[in-house]
Design a protein around this motif. Sequence first.
Motif, mmCIF file in Angstrom:
data_model
loop_
_atom_site.group_PDB
_atom_site.id
_atom_site.type_symbol
_atom_site.label_atom_id
_atom_site.label_comp_id
_atom_site.label_asym_id
_atom_site.label_seq_id
_atom_site.Cartn_x
_atom_site.Cartn_y
_atom_site.Cartn_z
ATOM 1 N N LEU A 153 69.649 25.008 21.376
ATOM 2 C CA LEU A 153 70.804 25.231 20.941
ATOM 3 C C LEU A 153 72.160 24.239 22.689
ATOM 4 O O LEU A 153 70.411 24.957 23.685
ATOM 5 C CB LEU A 153 71.536 26.916 21.329
ATOM 6 C CG LEU A 153 71.226 27.371 19.286
ATOM 7 C CD1 LEU A 153 71.084 28.295 19.332
ATOM 8 C CD2 LEU A 153 71.458 26.022 18.204
ATOM 9 N N PHE A 154 72.323 24.081 23.059
ATOM 10 C CA PHE A 154 72.605 22.877 24.097
ATOM 11 C C PHE A 154 74.305 23.826 24.257
ATOM 12 O O PHE A 154 74.656 24.058 25.476
ATOM 13 C CB PHE A 154 73.208 21.697 23.578
ATOM 14 C CG PHE A 154 71.504 21.173 23.380
ATOM 15 C CD1 PHE A 154 71.845 20.191 24.695
ATOM 16 C CD2 PHE A 154 71.038 21.415 22.200
ATOM 17 C CE1 PHE A 154 69.969 19.432 23.761
ATOM 18 C CE2 PHE A 154 69.463 20.312 22.406
ATOM 19 C CZ PHE A 154 69.831 19.572 23.369
ATOM 20 N N VAL A 155 74.486 24.613 23.508
ATOM 21 C CA VAL A 155 76.166 25.089 23.577
ATOM 22 C C VAL A 155 76.328 26.364 23.369
ATOM 23 O O VAL A 155 74.861 26.955 22.094
ATOM 24 C CB VAL A 155 77.259 24.548 22.992
ATOM 25 C CG1 VAL A 155 77.331 23.200 23.021
ATOM 26 C CG2 VAL A 155 77.210 24.746 21.085
ATOM 27 N N ALA A 156 76.416 28.086 23.931
ATOM 28 C CA ALA A 156 77.175 29.266 23.261
ATOM 29 C C ALA A 156 77.491 29.560 21.625
ATOM 30 O O ALA A 156 78.201 28.720 21.167
ATOM 31 C CB ALA A 156 77.823 29.984 24.001
ATOM 32 N N VAL A 185 73.508 17.547 16.212
ATOM 33 C CA VAL A 185 74.435 17.941 15.756
ATOM 34 C C VAL A 185 75.382 17.803 16.905
ATOM 35 O O VAL A 185 75.881 18.328 17.642
ATOM 36 C CB VAL A 185 74.981 19.080 14.608
ATOM 37 C CG1 VAL A 185 75.756 19.670 14.237
ATOM 38 C CG2 VAL A 185 73.987 19.007 13.532
ATOM 39 N N ARG A 186 77.058 16.873 16.442
ATOM 40 C CA ARG A 186 77.992 17.824 17.636
ATOM 41 C C ARG A 186 79.314 17.903 17.316
ATOM 42 O O ARG A 186 79.638 18.126 15.768
ATOM 43 C CB ARG A 186 78.082 15.806 17.801
ATOM 44 C CG ARG A 186 76.881 14.906 18.505
ATOM 45 C CD ARG A 186 77.277 14.044 18.831
ATOM 46 N NE ARG A 186 75.860 13.559 19.678
ATOM 47 C CZ ARG A 186 75.654 12.984 20.679
ATOM 48 N NH1 ARG A 186 76.591 13.680 21.332
ATOM 49 N NH2 ARG A 186 74.445 11.895 20.930
ATOM 50 N N ASN A 187 79.952 18.610 17.829
ATOM 51 C CA ASN A 187 81.422 18.988 17.979
ATOM 52 C C ASN A 187 82.616 17.822 18.409
ATOM 53 O O ASN A 187 82.144 16.841 18.500
ATOM 54 C CB ASN A 187 81.352 20.544 18.938
ATOM 55 C CG ASN A 187 81.642 19.493 20.200
ATOM 56 O OD1 ASN A 187 82.078 18.297 20.562
ATOM 57 N ND2 ASN A 187 81.504 20.420 21.414
ATOM 58 N N ALA A 188 83.880 18.495 18.200
ATOM 59 C CA ALA A 188 84.776 17.293 18.019
ATOM 60 C C ALA A 188 84.740 16.344 19.571
ATOM 61 O O ALA A 188 85.075 15.372 19.563
ATOM 62 C CB ALA A 188 86.034 18.162 18.030
ATOM 63 N N ASN A 189 84.214 17.075 20.721
ATOM 64 C CA ASN A 189 83.887 16.172 21.733
ATOM 65 C C ASN A 189 83.329 15.549 21.335
ATOM 66 O O ASN A 189 82.718 14.932 23.328
ATOM 67 C CB ASN A 189 84.008 17.362 22.621
ATOM 68 C CG ASN A 189 85.782 18.230 22.628
ATOM 69 O OD1 ASN A 189 86.663 17.993 22.182
ATOM 70 N ND2 ASN A 189 85.252 19.341 23.099
ATOM 71 N N HIS A 190 82.686 15.082 20.925
ATOM 72 C CA HIS A 190 81.105 14.435 21.020
ATOM 73 C C HIS A 190 79.701 15.522 21.572
ATOM 74 O O HIS A 190 78.744 14.739 21.789
ATOM 75 C CB HIS A 190 81.344 13.296 21.467
ATOM 76 C CG HIS A 190 80.510 12.506 20.972
ATOM 77 N ND1 HIS A 190 80.520 11.967 19.465
ATOM 78 C CD2 HIS A 190 79.426 11.537 21.582
ATOM 79 C CE1 HIS A 190 79.059 10.499 19.213
ATOM 80 N NE2 HIS A 190 78.755 10.716 20.195
ATOM 81 N N GLU A 191 80.331 16.152 22.492
ATOM 82 C CA GLU A 191 79.289 17.520 23.076
ATOM 83 C C GLU A 191 77.919 17.787 21.767
ATOM 84 O O GLU A 191 78.130 18.302 20.693
ATOM 85 C CB GLU A 191 79.576 18.334 23.633
ATOM 86 C CG GLU A 191 80.675 17.959 24.732
ATOM 87 C CD GLU A 191 81.539 19.369 24.819
ATOM 88 O OE1 GLU A 191 82.445 19.328 25.639
ATOM 89 O OE2 GLU A 191 81.380 20.110 24.337
ATOM 90 N N ILE A 192 76.561 17.595 22.130
ATOM 91 C CA ILE A 192 75.525 17.776 21.473
ATOM 92 C C ILE A 192 75.227 19.518 21.034
ATOM 93 O O ILE A 192 75.729 20.252 22.375
ATOM 94 C CB ILE A 192 74.139 17.668 22.337
ATOM 95 C CG1 ILE A 192 74.171 16.269 21.715
ATOM 96 C CG2 ILE A 192 72.876 18.786 21.089
ATOM 97 C CD1 ILE A 192 72.734 16.002 22.497
#
Length: 207
Positions: A153-156, A185-192
């Motif tokens: 995981l790269f985000v909380a 897998v990326r979010n809407a802000n293109h963050e992993i």
Amino acid sequence: KATPAPVCFDVGAHQGETVRCMARYFPDAVIHAFEPDPDNFAALQQAAKTFPQAKLYPLAMGDHPHRSKLIKTAFSMSNSLLPAVAAIKSEAHEKIGEVAINVTTLDQFCLEHKIETIDLLKTDCQGFDLRVLQGAAKLLSERRVKVIQCESLFVAEYEGQGWFYEILQFLTGMGYVPVSFGDPVRNANHEIMWSDVVFKPREPIQK
């Protein structure tokens, strides 16, 4: 593929998606698949009927043996031993219930079942992957796991989750190095948000 009958572990087997892949690519493999959720485990049993080499266990893995509660969510792939962080605004993480489960460790399981080597260890445990790996400290320190693929995981996403950098630090400390990243897998802000990462034991430097 050069290993005649590889020993494969699928920790967080869900409904058998990875078991099918392991059986297809390694038809002579001995597969140990672990899924603690009763509903998913029933689906896993159905999926594995055509794979007699798959041994199924209604267990979770962690860093110490204990009883715990699995949080069931609206999207069964998001079930976790950890609650989702409050900031997650996702229907997939909506809690729909809890179920009591048994948690053991890879070290303990392999000791009890007299398994000396794991050729391929896959973990997909919704924030719990670091604890699963910590529960394999003896196996890893003795290089008895040949290849590891773990969700990172790269985000909380979950409270108390293991982050990619923590998994990286732990495994490199055990003598493993990352060799491949899956499609992130990326979010809407293109963050992993997350990615599967493959590790193998560090090779000696050739001079």
